[in-house]
Every structure is written in C-alpha cells, then in structure tokens.
Motif scaffolding. Structure first.
Motif, PDB file in Angstrom:
ATOM      1  N   GLU A   1      89.929   0.706  63.435  1.00  0.00           N
ATOM      2  CA  GLU A   1      88.986   0.936  62.335  1.00  0.00           C
ATOM      3  C   GLU A   1      88.484   2.374  62.345  1.00  0.00           C
ATOM      4  O   GLU A   1      88.366   3.000  61.288  1.00  0.00           O
ATOM      5  CB  GLU A   1      87.812  -0.039  62.431  1.00  0.00           C
ATOM      6  N   LEU A   2      88.209   2.910  63.534  1.00  0.00           N
ATOM      7  CA  LEU A   2      87.774   4.300  63.621  1.00  0.00           C
ATOM      8  C   LEU A   2      88.885   5.227  63.133  1.00  0.00           C
ATOM      9  O   LEU A   2      88.635   6.150  62.358  1.00  0.00           O
ATOM     10  CB  LEU A   2      87.365   4.651  65.054  1.00  0.00           C
ATOM     11  N   ALA A   3      90.107   4.975  63.555  1.00  0.00           N
ATOM     12  CA  ALA A   3      91.238   5.805  63.113  1.00  0.00           C
ATOM     13  C   ALA A   3      91.405   5.731  61.599  1.00  0.00           C
ATOM     14  O   ALA A   3      91.648   6.755  60.946  1.00  0.00           O
ATOM     15  CB  ALA A   3      92.521   5.378  63.822  1.00  0.00           C
ATOM     16  N   ASP A   4      91.274   4.540  61.028  1.00  0.00           N
ATOM     17  CA  ASP A   4      91.386   4.394  59.571  1.00  0.00           C
ATOM     18  C   ASP A   4      90.293   5.191  58.858  1.00  0.00           C
ATOM     19  O   ASP A   4      90.543   5.823  57.832  1.00  0.00           O
ATOM     20  CB  ASP A   4      91.302   2.927  59.167  1.00  0.00           C
ATOM     21  N   THR A   5      89.097   5.159  59.405  1.00  0.00           N
ATOM     22  CA  THR A   5      87.991   5.922  58.826  1.00  0.00           C
ATOM     23  C   THR A   5      88.285   7.416  58.919  1.00  0.00           C
ATOM     24  O   THR A   5      88.090   8.157  57.961  1.00  0.00           O
ATOM     25  CB  THR A   5      86.668   5.586  59.549  1.00  0.00           C
ATOM     26  N   CYS A   6      88.781   7.849  60.058  1.00  0.00           N
ATOM     27  CA  CYS A   6      89.073   9.265  60.278  1.00  0.00           C
ATOM     28  C   CYS A   6      90.237   9.759  59.423  1.00  0.00           C
ATOM     29  O   CYS A   6      90.328  10.955  59.131  1.00  0.00           O
ATOM     30  CB  CYS A   6      89.388   9.507  61.746  1.00  0.00           C
TER      31      CYS A   6
ATOM     32  N   GLU B   1      90.508  18.653  64.173  1.00  0.00           N
ATOM     33  CA  GLU B   1      91.799  18.676  64.875  1.00  0.00           C
ATOM     34  C   GLU B   1      91.893  17.531  65.886  1.00  0.00           C
ATOM     35  O   GLU B   1      92.892  16.811  65.949  1.00  0.00           O
ATOM     36  CB  GLU B   1      91.953  20.021  65.586  1.00  0.00           C
ATOM     37  N   THR B   2      90.845  17.365  66.677  1.00  0.00           N
ATOM     38  CA  THR B   2      90.837  16.323  67.696  1.00  0.00           C
ATOM     39  C   THR B   2      90.934  14.937  67.075  1.00  0.00           C
ATOM     40  O   THR B   2      91.692  14.082  67.552  1.00  0.00           O
ATOM     41  CB  THR B   2      89.559  16.430  68.561  1.00  0.00           C
ATOM     42  N   MET B   3      90.210  14.714  65.987  1.00  0.00           N
ATOM     43  CA  MET B   3      90.229  13.379  65.385  1.00  0.00           C
ATOM     44  C   MET B   3      91.553  13.107  64.665  1.00  0.00           C
ATOM     45  O   MET B   3      92.008  11.965  64.627  1.00  0.00           O
ATOM     46  CB  MET B   3      89.026  13.183  64.469  1.00  0.00           C
ATOM     47  N   HIS B   4      92.206  14.133  64.152  1.00  0.00           N
ATOM     48  CA  HIS B   4      93.555  13.941  63.596  1.00  0.00           C
ATOM     49  C   HIS B   4      94.513  13.517  64.710  1.00  0.00           C
ATOM     50  O   HIS B   4      95.365  12.645  64.518  1.00  0.00           O
ATOM     51  CB  HIS B   4      94.069  15.211  62.909  1.00  0.00           C
ATOM     52  N   GLN B   5      94.377  14.130  65.877  1.00  0.00           N
ATOM     53  CA  GLN B   5      95.210  13.753  67.015  1.00  0.00           C
ATOM     54  C   GLN B   5      94.889  12.330  67.472  1.00  0.00           C
ATOM     55  O   GLN B   5      95.797  11.589  67.856  1.00  0.00           O
ATOM     56  CB  GLN B   5      95.018  14.745  68.163  1.00  0.00           C
ATOM     57  N   PHE B   6      93.625  11.957  67.434  1.00  0.00           N
ATOM     58  CA  PHE B   6      93.225  10.591  67.781  1.00  0.00           C
ATOM     59  C   PHE B   6      93.893   9.587  66.841  1.00  0.00           C
ATOM     60  O   PHE B   6      94.423   8.564  67.288  1.00  0.00           O
ATOM     61  CB  PHE B   6      91.703  10.447  67.712  1.00  0.00           C
ATOM     62  N   VAL B   7      93.891   9.874  65.553  1.00  0.00           N
ATOM     63  CA  VAL B   7      94.530   8.984  64.570  1.00  0.00           C
ATOM     64  C   VAL B   7      96.006   8.811  64.921  1.00  0.00           C
ATOM     65  O   VAL B   7      96.516   7.684  64.956  1.00  0.00           O
ATOM     66  CB  VAL B   7      94.362   9.525  63.132  1.00  0.00           C
ATOM     67  N   SER B   8      96.691   9.893  65.211  1.00  0.00           N
ATOM     68  CA  SER B   8      98.108   9.818  65.583  1.00  0.00           C
ATOM     69  C   SER B   8      98.296   9.018  66.866  1.00  0.00           C
ATOM     70  O   SER B   8      99.235   8.223  66.979  1.00  0.00           O
ATOM     71  CB  SER B   8      98.693  11.221  65.767  1.00  0.00           C
ATOM     72  N   TRP B   9      97.413   9.204  67.824  1.00  0.00           N
ATOM     73  CA  TRP B   9      97.479   8.488  69.099  1.00  0.00           C
ATOM     74  C   TRP B   9      97.325   6.987  68.878  1.00  0.00           C
ATOM     75  O   TRP B   9      98.081   6.197  69.428  1.00  0.00           O
ATOM     76  CB  TRP B   9      96.393   9.032  70.023  1.00  0.00           C
ATOM     77  N   VAL B  10      96.374   6.594  68.079  1.00  0.00           N
ATOM     78  CA  VAL B  10      96.166   5.165  67.792  1.00  0.00           C
ATOM     79  C   VAL B  10      97.381   4.596  67.082  1.00  0.00           C
ATOM     80  O   VAL B  10      97.865   3.513  67.432  1.00  0.00           O
ATOM     81  CB  VAL B  10      94.888   4.941  66.954  1.00  0.00           C
TER      82      VAL B  10
ATOM     83  N   ALA C   1     100.425   5.532  67.159  1.00  0.00           N
ATOM     84  CA  ALA C   1     101.661   5.571  67.948  1.00  0.00           C
ATOM     85  C   ALA C   1     101.928   4.264  68.682  1.00  0.00           C
ATOM     86  O   ALA C   1     103.086   3.934  68.941  1.00  0.00           O
ATOM     87  CB  ALA C   1     101.609   6.733  68.947  1.00  0.00           C
ATOM     88  N   MET C   2     100.886   3.519  69.018  1.00  0.00           N
ATOM     89  CA  MET C   2     101.034   2.253  69.732  1.00  0.00           C
ATOM     90  C   MET C   2     100.071   1.242  69.113  1.00  0.00           C
ATOM     91  O   MET C   2      98.850   1.340  69.317  1.00  0.00           O
ATOM     92  CB  MET C   2     100.747   2.425  71.224  1.00  0.00           C
ATOM     93  N   PRO C   3     100.585   0.276  68.364  1.00  0.00           N
ATOM     94  CA  PRO C   3      99.729  -0.663  67.637  1.00  0.00           C
ATOM     95  C   PRO C   3      98.707  -1.414  68.498  1.00  0.00           C
ATOM     96  O   PRO C   3      97.641  -1.761  67.999  1.00  0.00           O
ATOM     97  CB  PRO C   3     100.723  -1.643  67.010  1.00  0.00           C
ATOM     98  N   ASP C   4      98.989  -1.630  69.787  1.00  0.00           N
ATOM     99  CA  ASP C   4      98.022  -2.353  70.623  1.00  0.00           C
ATOM    100  C   ASP C   4      96.740  -1.554  70.835  1.00  0.00           C
ATOM    101  O   ASP C   4      95.706  -2.109  71.191  1.00  0.00           O
ATOM    102  CB  ASP C   4      98.638  -2.759  71.964  1.00  0.00           C
ATOM    103  N   ARG C   5      96.770  -0.261  70.598  1.00  0.00           N
ATOM    104  CA  ARG C   5      95.566   0.571  70.734  1.00  0.00           C
ATOM    105  C   ARG C   5      94.542   0.260  69.643  1.00  0.00           C
ATOM    106  O   ARG C   5      93.356   0.519  69.821  1.00  0.00           O
ATOM    107  CB  ARG C   5      95.937   2.053  70.689  1.00  0.00           C
TER     108      ARG C   5
END
Length: 122
Positions: free
Chosen positions: A34-39, A87-96, A98-102
């Motif tokens: 949810e945080l990644a979707d918001t970001c 920049e950091t939150m864009h990377q966080f979105v990509s990180w989340v 990358a692996m659906p279990d995150r």
C-alpha cells in the motif's frame, strides 16, 4: 488538534478520508504494498500530490523515529550526501514490486528492510 490526530492516524496506516485528508481520496499504508502504491502515484492523476507528499512524509517520519530510537545500533546508514526522498521512495517502489511477497509486510518494516539492504551500515 484535528490535524495532529489525522497525522497520527495516517502514520499508523489507518485510512483517512473526507475532511481529514485530500478531498475524495483514501490513503492506506498499513502494508509495504500500500505504501509503494501511494508512492507510485501518477503525477497526472487527481490527488497525486497528496499521495506523493504523504508517501514522503510517512517515510521521513518513520525514518526519524527509527533513527532516534536506534542509538548506536542503526538498521541503515545514509551516505553523504544523502539521496533525495523522491529518489529513495522510487527505489522502494521498485524493491517492493520486484518480489510480490514484500507487499504484505507492514509498511514500516518493509521500508526499513529496503533501507537496510540499500544503505547498510559499514
């Protein structure tokens, strides 16, 4: 007082809508997904500014609290100069993504795990 209460509710992952949030939107950040979707809000969509600002504010607040409580045992260490929040939150979105279990991790836990991997203390 209402603003402080709304901020506390939002920071804890509670959905806030209506008069306490940007008109007509609900922001949920209980999970990393949810945080990644918001970001990842599209800047051209309605209320994108509110979502992006909330994303960066949530992250900054969580990081500030974690760093305050961590003392000498920090989970992550930002380089100097520090990366931008955007920049950091864009990377966080990509990180989340990358692996659906995150996606199901609690939002703060997911954020801190990402930061620990991205910016380990040496």
């Amino acid at each position: 007082m209402k603003t402080v209460l709304a901020a506390a509710l939002l920071a804890s992952g509670v959905a806030v809508s209506g008069a306490w949030a940007a008109e007509g939107i609900t922001i949920r950040t209980a999970t990393a997904g949810e945080l990644a979707d918001t970001c990842a809000a599209n800047p051209r969509e309605p209320a994108a500014d509110a979502r992006i600002n909330f994303c960066e504010g949530f992250a900054q607040g969580a990081i500030d609290v974690e760093m305050h409580h961590a003392g000498e045992h920090k989970l992550f260490c930002f380089p100097h100069p520090s990366p931008t929040r955007e920049e950091t939150m864009h990377q966080f979105v990509s990180w989340v993504r990358a692996m659906p279990d995150r996606r199901s991790m609690p939002s703060d836990e997911g954020l801190f795990k990402f930061l620990a991997e991205r910016y380990p203390c040496k």
